[in-house]
Design a protein around this motif. Structure first.
Motif, PDB file in Angstrom:
ATOM      1  N   ASP A   1      -4.308   7.779   6.326  1.00  0.00           N
ATOM      2  CA  ASP A   1      -4.307   6.356   6.607  1.00  0.00           C
ATOM      3  C   ASP A   1      -5.451   5.623   5.910  1.00  0.00           C
ATOM      4  O   ASP A   1      -6.062   4.736   6.460  1.00  0.00           O
ATOM      5  CB  ASP A   1      -4.365   6.118   8.125  1.00  0.00           C
ATOM      6  CG  ASP A   1      -3.989   4.680   8.436  1.00  0.00           C
ATOM      7  OD1 ASP A   1      -3.199   4.115   7.667  1.00  0.00           O
ATOM      8  OD2 ASP A   1      -4.503   4.138   9.432  1.00  0.00           O
TER       9      ASP A   1
ATOM     10  N   ASN B   1      -3.684  -2.283   5.442  1.00  0.00           N
ATOM     11  CA  ASN B   1      -4.002  -0.898   5.712  1.00  0.00           C
ATOM     12  C   ASN B   1      -5.396  -0.880   6.325  1.00  0.00           C
ATOM     13  O   ASN B   1      -6.341  -1.371   5.716  1.00  0.00           O
ATOM     14  CB  ASN B   1      -3.968  -0.080   4.419  1.00  0.00           C
ATOM     15  CG  ASN B   1      -4.319   1.358   4.655  1.00  0.00           C
ATOM     16  OD1 ASN B   1      -5.431   1.771   4.389  1.00  0.00           O
ATOM     17  ND2 ASN B   1      -3.395   2.104   5.214  1.00  0.00           N
ATOM     18  N   ARG B   2      -5.500  -0.341   7.513  1.00  0.00           N
ATOM     19  CA  ARG B   2      -6.778  -0.362   8.228  1.00  0.00           C
ATOM     20  C   ARG B   2      -7.392  -1.762   8.208  1.00  0.00           C
ATOM     21  O   ARG B   2      -6.792  -2.699   8.692  1.00  0.00           O
ATOM     22  CB  ARG B   2      -7.743   0.644   7.614  1.00  0.00           C
ATOM     23  CG  ARG B   2      -7.467   2.040   8.104  1.00  0.00           C
ATOM     24  CD  ARG B   2      -8.679   2.884   7.791  1.00  0.00           C
ATOM     25  NE  ARG B   2      -8.470   4.267   8.196  1.00  0.00           N
ATOM     26  CZ  ARG B   2      -9.320   5.212   7.923  1.00  0.00           C
ATOM     27  NH1 ARG B   2     -10.411   4.953   7.248  1.00  0.00           N
ATOM     28  NH2 ARG B   2      -9.081   6.427   8.321  1.00  0.00           N
TER      29      ARG B   2
ATOM     30  N   SER C   1      -5.302   4.265   2.512  1.00  0.00           N
ATOM     31  CA  SER C   1      -4.625   4.055   1.239  1.00  0.00           C
ATOM     32  C   SER C   1      -5.550   3.426   0.223  1.00  0.00           C
ATOM     33  O   SER C   1      -6.325   2.534   0.550  1.00  0.00           O
ATOM     34  CB  SER C   1      -3.437   3.123   1.432  1.00  0.00           C
ATOM     35  OG  SER C   1      -2.594   3.626   2.403  1.00  0.00           O
TER      36      SER C   1
ATOM     37  N   ASP D   1      -0.059  -7.076   2.285  1.00  0.00           N
ATOM     38  CA  ASP D   1       0.136  -5.806   2.966  1.00  0.00           C
ATOM     39  C   ASP D   1      -1.188  -5.364   3.570  1.00  0.00           C
ATOM     40  O   ASP D   1      -2.262  -5.766   3.121  1.00  0.00           O
ATOM     41  CB  ASP D   1       0.682  -4.744   1.998  1.00  0.00           C
ATOM     42  CG  ASP D   1       1.336  -3.595   2.765  1.00  0.00           C
ATOM     43  OD1 ASP D   1       1.766  -3.818   3.909  1.00  0.00           O
ATOM     44  OD2 ASP D   1       1.422  -2.480   2.220  1.00  0.00           O
TER      45      ASP D   1
ATOM     46  N   TRP E   1       0.849  -1.186   0.000  1.00  0.00           N
ATOM     47  CA  TRP E   1       0.000   0.000   0.000  1.00  0.00           C
ATOM     48  C   TRP E   1       0.887   1.239   0.000  1.00  0.00           C
ATOM     49  O   TRP E   1       1.916   1.278   0.680  1.00  0.00           O
ATOM     50  CB  TRP E   1      -0.860   0.055   1.255  1.00  0.00           C
ATOM     51  CG  TRP E   1      -1.999  -0.900   1.287  1.00  0.00           C
ATOM     52  CD1 TRP E   1      -2.120  -1.971   2.115  1.00  0.00           C
ATOM     53  CD2 TRP E   1      -3.212  -0.852   0.531  1.00  0.00           C
ATOM     54  NE1 TRP E   1      -3.311  -2.610   1.894  1.00  0.00           N
ATOM     55  CE2 TRP E   1      -4.003  -1.946   0.935  1.00  0.00           C
ATOM     56  CE3 TRP E   1      -3.694  -0.002  -0.468  1.00  0.00           C
ATOM     57  CZ2 TRP E   1      -5.254  -2.206   0.382  1.00  0.00           C
ATOM     58  CZ3 TRP E   1      -4.933  -0.258  -1.010  1.00  0.00           C
ATOM     59  CH2 TRP E   1      -5.700  -1.354  -0.593  1.00  0.00           C
TER      60      TRP E   1
ATOM     61  N   HIS F   1      -0.249  -5.874  12.281  1.00  0.00           N
ATOM     62  CA  HIS F   1      -1.015  -4.695  11.895  1.00  0.00           C
ATOM     63  C   HIS F   1      -0.464  -3.515  12.670  1.00  0.00           C
ATOM     64  O   HIS F   1      -0.406  -3.553  13.896  1.00  0.00           O
ATOM     65  CB  HIS F   1      -2.500  -4.908  12.221  1.00  0.00           C
ATOM     66  CG  HIS F   1      -3.375  -3.947  11.493  1.00  0.00           C
ATOM     67  ND1 HIS F   1      -3.299  -2.599  11.691  1.00  0.00           N
ATOM     68  CD2 HIS F   1      -4.320  -4.148  10.543  1.00  0.00           C
ATOM     69  CE1 HIS F   1      -4.179  -1.997  10.899  1.00  0.00           C
ATOM     70  NE2 HIS F   1      -4.813  -2.925  10.181  1.00  0.00           N
TER      71      HIS F   1
ATOM     72  N   PRO G   1       1.595   4.667   1.504  1.00  0.00           N
ATOM     73  CA  PRO G   1       1.147   5.323   2.738  1.00  0.00           C
ATOM     74  C   PRO G   1       0.282   6.539   2.390  1.00  0.00           C
ATOM     75  O   PRO G   1       0.542   7.228   1.407  1.00  0.00           O
ATOM     76  CB  PRO G   1       2.445   5.762   3.413  1.00  0.00           C
ATOM     77  CG  PRO G   1       3.530   5.016   2.740  1.00  0.00           C
ATOM     78  CD  PRO G   1       3.053   4.663   1.375  1.00  0.00           C
TER      79      PRO G   1
END
Lengths: 682, 315
Positions: free
Chosen positions: B25, B294-295, B27, B292, B19, B226, B21
């Protein structure tokens, strides 16, 4: 016709001559990659001209390069009686080696999506039949539709690419579109006739659906017509053609809607036509009407319409008159429109809809032949036509035979055969034809397809899975192909080893590990090579590497890659030489840490063991000198005797020639010290 | 919230996926790097979340040809990222702010910074086996692991070319395939290995593993905590599994009064009973090379030449 094509290579070298970018081979020759652009050619001789002067003069020879290439190089054939001397063609200048391979359309980026996505469906199908061997017709249908939607998606991608791309590969892409279109068309028909057998043997609605799906032109035209200016619609050049087309596809409602837009639609003739069309009985299996009742209804309606035609009620409009004659199946009128039809199967569906609405599946073949006869296409049948005819005739072997020669590298034939096999369709053939095995037929296609994929740098893992589903020969093919995949780096090696272990092919895993070990060794990474050698569990190779370590020590006086020798654990037992190396390393370490007593102990045990390599005796014996002469007494009298014994045994070693005397002296001095010391002990 | 999986076939095997960045936050851009292609690519994608249609699909923003296999991608910041290629020597990279450590099959450790073209420091022949993983423990300390499972801690301030300490993953020459540290407790190190096991160390205490979890069927290709929810770990493997590990809620006391050991990963015994494992995706049996986070969105790249977005994972 074939040609040598250029194959893209990562290195950027200038073009030479007419062929490809040369790629400098290992021994200073130039390897050139050529591609056989004809795709799959069965039973046809293919000529490839090697555009090389030397090849032409000297003659050529070829050899296989795993997995799917042939290397062609200049080669002069010599007879037994000829003198053994350098060939007259030998020269110092660079020579070309040509790589030749089939061009596989499946390796095009867009078609790779097809390969990968269909692999998912293939796996679900195998799982399905492994779990539920019977009664999975609906599931099969679902999977068949998934296959088709993948083809459709791929077609869409190709179309998109054609519109976006520059002209140079558009022709190639269009060729793919044609191939995939044919595949989808045949598959759809197979799905209707062979997999999704509707209730009551009623086939026509599905057949019409198939035609509509593959000739969307009329529907599209109708949509354009409705979308445009509705006044004076009939003056549109496509108006009547669209109506006839839709009529033949059984789209009565759209035909009526279009007719209502005609400026004369209020006239009596138009109203009458509309009424006739509305009243037309259409067999719908879901309503539960008995088929006999439907036939009687239809008979009445036909007589009624025929009477109206005979009464010349429609003659005021030539087109309406023709439509009415078509719906009652007037041979002459049908003969009149057949030349405007694009294909015989479009014609067939329409003809059946109006004349044989209750056609049974087994009658289709006859009707199909009739249509071909009527359209006078018998001698002009293309591959697609032949395949469709074979499906309509339920001649499965012929179907497979036809689609096998499609230039899609076996994607279609292997997936369809597999699906038919799992639907049980093929096993019926076994009873009809002796010595025919559905299982073997399926396997031969899947095997071929898997092997094709194995030849690709990226798709080999997918290929493996196809081979996994070949119960007879799959594993043997894997055994042969897996070790031939080029090892590019350790990550790839590990994947190959993983796949081998997954299939309990430990010998393959070991030989691949060993190959990686040799690569590391050639890169001068002895430590890494040893690690791979241990993984390959190859004793002789491990010993060979351990020897290299020891010889390196003799040369340089330091142990290279010493970190490799730590933490060896039980792996040290892989070979005698490695045990020796490990022990020697231990000795060395203790000596450097100034633990002379410990070092001496190991040295004596090594000397009395039987695992010392010949070339290393001198080193060990010389290493005894400083310990024998050390301030602290480290060798007992017995130890000293062992050393002396060894010295006497090896005194003839050339390396020790001038050292023997020194060792003897040191041993004698140590012995005296030891004896005095031991005598003092209580 | 239930998760949904969206797959896209991309015509090349993806070896690394990251992701980009995002300042908020959230992405939606990501980078993929391919492997085993005649010409590999680095591609920038954008996941369009279409509110009207359910379908989310990645939209290709731009693509660059790349020489060799892409072996690692790491973002320096939202605009710059560093990649490594197998045309060097199968390098792996890790970052600490702007410092970059690279390792590879040649057994050499290189230290670079984003500001300079030349290596700041090179430890040649740091390891006689191939080095497969590297991570920064502190700004001046890195941990490497080699083909044989030797883990070496290097003090970058010291001028010696010898590791500060060496310990083994296990006695069986198992190769660690992915290293990661706990987002808030950097001394907690987890290694995924060749045989599919996860090994945890507490480097404050000693070099013996705190616990070993036999997890996947095949080699673990990537492990990641995470970053916002350190109790959650994600792992993927050659056997095509992608798993979400989370601490059972009743195992973690709300206020760490009764139990000082609030980090489940550091419990030495019976750690399995304190963890829950979720399978994020049905498997095709082809290796998943990378993932990967993200959130609540996970992306992964698989050897069937597809990338998958798993949306709405429960955290």
């Amino acid at each position: 016709m074939s040609q040598l094509n250029e194959k893209s290579i990562c290195e950027n070298k200038p073009l030479t001559g007419t062929v490809s970018r040369p790629n400098r081979g290992k021994r200073g020759e130039i390897t050139e990659d050529a591609e056989l652009s004809e795709g799959e050619i069965r039973g046809v001789r293919v000529y490839v001209v090697i555009p090389n002067h030397l090849c032409r003069r000297a003659g050529i020879a070829a050899t296989w390069i795993p997995i799917d290439q042939i290397a062609i190089f200049p080669y002069e054939k010599k007879h037994m009686k000829q003198k053994d001397c350098p060939s007259q063609f030998a020269s110092q200048s660079v020579t070309s080696v040509f790589h030749l391979r089939h061009s596989v359309i499946l390796f095009h980026p867009i078609l790779r999506k097809l390969v990968n996505e269909s692999f998912g469906v293939f796996v679900s199908l195998q799982n399905l039949s492994a779990n539920k061997p019977i009664e999975h017709r609906l599931e099969l249908l679902k999977l068949s539709r998934q296959y088709r939607s993948i083809i459709r998606a791929c077609l869409e991608n190709l179309q998109e690419e054609i519109t976006n791309s520059v002209s140079d590969n558009a022709d190639e892409l269009k060729n793919y579109v044609t191939i995939l279109y044919s595949i989808e068309c045949i598959w759809h028909l197979c799905e209707i006739l062979l997999i999704d057998v509707g209730p009551g043997n009623i086939i026509l609605p599905y057949l019409l659906e198939w035609v509509r799906f593959h000739f969307p032109k009329y529907e599209r035209n109708a949509a354009t017509l409705f979308g445009g200016d509705l006044i004076g619609l009939e003056s549109h050049p496509e108006f009547w053609d669209t109506i006839i087309g839709l009529l033949l596809q059984g789209r009565i409602n759209i035909v009526r809607a279009l007719l209502r837009q005609h400026s004369a639609s209020d006239s009596n003739t138009f109203k009458l036509v509309d009424r006739v069309l509305r009243a037309m009985p259409v067999y719908d299996v879901t309503t539960g009407t008995p088929i006999n009742e439907f036939i009687i209804q239809r008979q009445h309606w036909l007589i009624d319409v025929q009477a109206k035609i005979d009464a010349k009620l429609f003659v005021s409009d030539i087109n309406l008159n023709m439509i009415m004659k078509l719906v009652v199946g007037d041979e002459e009128t049908w003969a009149g429109i057949q030349r405007t039809r694009e294909t015989w199967y479009e014609f067939l569906a329409g003809w059946l809809f109006f004349t044989e609405p209750t056609v049974k599946p087994f009658e289709l073949g006859e009707f199909a032949k009739n249509s071909i006869e009527k359209m006078k296409m018998k001698n002009r049948l293309k591959q697609l036509d032949k395949a469709i005819l074979a499906v309509l005739e339920y001649d499965l072997l012929q179907v497979i035979n036809e689609i096998q020669s499609m230039t899609d590298n076996g994607w279609f034939v292997s997936h369809l055969t597999d699906l038919l096999y799992h639907s049980g369709r093929l096993s019926n053939l076994e009873q009809e034809i002796s010595s025919f095995s559905a299982k073997n037929l399926r396997e031969s296609f899947v095997l071929n397809y898997g092997i094709t994929l194995m030849g690709h740098k990226s798709l080999w893992q997918i290929g493996l899975s196809y081979l996994d589903h070949c119960p007879n020969n799959g594993i043997h093919a894997i055994e042969l192909l897996l070790p031939r995949i080029p090892l590019e780096n350790e990550a790839k090696t590990k994947k190959i080893v993983y796949e081998a272990k997954q299939r309990n092919l430990n010998h393959i895993a070991q030989s691949v590990s060993k190959a990686q070990g040799v690569i590391s060794m050639n890169h001068g990474r002895l430590g890494n090579a040893l690690t791979w050698a241990l993984r390959s569990q190859d004793g002789p190779f491990t010993s060979f590497l351990a020897d290299k370590f020891l010889k390196e020590y003799i040369k340089s006086g330091t142990l290279v890659s010493s970190d490799i020798l730590e933490h060896l654990g039980s792996w040290i037992l892989a070979s005698d030489r490695l045990i020796f190396l490990g022990k020697f390393y231990e000795f060395h370490k203790l000596y450097q840490d100034k633990d002379y007593r410990g070092a001496a102990n190991i040295l004596t045990s090594l000397l009395s063991s039987k695992i010392i390599p010949k070339y290393f005796w001198s080193v060990l014996l010389l290493d005894t000198i400083p310990l024998l002469e050390s301030e602290e007494l480290v060798f007992s009298s017995n130890d000293t005797f062992t050393i002396m014994h060894c010295v006497e045994e090896k005194e003839n070693l050339p390396e020790l020639k001038d050292k023997v005397e020194i060792i003897r002296l040191a041993a004698a001095r140590n012995l005296s010290r030891a004896l005095i010391f031991e005598a003092q002990l209580p | 919230m239930s998760s949904s999986v969206h797959g896209t076939f991309v015509s090349e095997k993806i070896n690394k996926i990251r992701w980009r960045p995002d300042p908020f936050d959230n992405s939606h851009y990501f980078i993929t790097g391919s492997v085993d292609n005649d010409v590999n690519h680095i591609k920038l994608w954008d996941f369009h979340e279409n509110q009207e249609e359910d379908d989310i699909y990645p939209f290709l923003v731009s693509t660059f040809p790349y020489c060799g296999d892409v072996t690692e991608i790491q973002f320096l910041n939202a605009d710059y990222f560093v990649t490594s290629s197998s045309s060097g020597s199968m390098a792996k990279i890790r970052l600490y702010e702007n410092d970059i450590a690279t390792v590879g099959e040649d057994g050499t450790i290189n230290l670079l910074t984003a500001q300079s073209q030349n290596a700041v420091r090179t430890i040649a022949n740091a390891d006689s086996s191939s080095i497969h993983c590297v991570i920064f423990l502190k700004h001046n300390e890195i941990l490497t692991s080699n083909l044989r499972g030797q883990m070496k801690v290097w003090d970058l301030r010291s001028s010696s070319d010898k590791p500060q300490s060496t310990f083994m993953l296990s006695g069986d020459q198992v190769t660690p395939t992915s290293l990661t540290y706990h987002p808030t407790q950097r001394h907690l190190i987890i290694a995924g290995d060749d045989l599919g096991a996860l090994t945890t160390w507490d480097l404050r205490q000693n070099t013996y593993p705190v616990n070993v979890l036999n997890a996947h069927e095949g080699a673990i290709s990537e492990v990641q905590f995470h970053s916002d929810y350190p109790d959650h770990l994600f792992s993927c493997s050659y056997s095509g599994e992608i798993w979400h590990w989370s601490a059972k809620t009743d195992a973690v006391p709300l206020i760490g009064i009764e139990n000082n050991e609030t980090n489940v990963w550091l419990t030495s015994d019976d750690v399995k009973s304190k963890l829950e494992v979720f399978t994020l995706m049905p498997t095709l049996g082809k290796p998943i090379n990378t993932l990967d986070l993200n959130r609540n969105k996970v992306i992964c790249g698989c050897d069937n030449e597809a990338i998958y977005l798993i949306n709405g994972i429960t955290i």
